[in-house]
Design a protein around this motif. Sequence first.
Motif: not given
Length: 268
Positions: A67-73
Amino acid sequence: MFYSAKNGKVKIRNSEMEYVTFGKGSKYLIIIPGLGDGLKTVKGMAIMFAIMYRCFAKSHKIYFLSRKNHIEKGYSTRDMAEDYKTATEKLGISKADVFGISQGGMIAQYIAIDYPEAVRKLVLVATLSKQNETVQKVVKNWIKMAEKNDYKNILISSTEKNYTGKRLKRYRLLYPLLTRIGKPKNFNRFIIQADSCINHDAHNELDKIKCPTLVIGVDNDKVVGIGTSEEIAGKIKDSKLIIHEGFGHCVHEEVKDFNSQIFEFLNF
């Protein structure tokens, strides 16, 4: 380098997605890992994955994507599927075989549902399409541990539920070492991914999947529950179902001819 294995990353919106690629085949194979990706991405794993999945290297060009490194809530399995589609397009892949393990299988379901033109064949391993008591209890417990930064018990609990037999006994001997290495800087990425697992519900849309599909499960999965593979296969027309008896959630690591079964499905 083993089968031309290398690490890479692709830009996804405001973040990046780590990947491992290897193989020289004429077809593409996208492998999507499970929830463990929330603790550690595939970065640095090129040689290990190339060895583990070397049987596909002559028939396929393989991309093992995190998955991408920075994921949002609130980042859902459907959102993840959209990002995987974007990533593969940026890598020059218009159509591929897609192989999803556990949470990776949840994401793969939505790739096949929302982007049918992008999937040649689909493999879903030890996964679910709708919620049940087992996955809710297990994953919510892991989330509680993660909120307390309790890496040791996440690792022990997941190992106990994932493996069986001799492999589990070997891992138990390594607990003093394994629980001291690999701890992430924070658990936000894991918690968000775990939350997406306990909110995944693609079951009523599975009949939109028209590509050839192989579903592989076990008879006593302690993570996603019992009968989930049968539920999936029952909703996908003409899918092939394989149930391995006496193995755990990490069936892909425990069954000796596991990769051969998938190779045969993808190439014949």
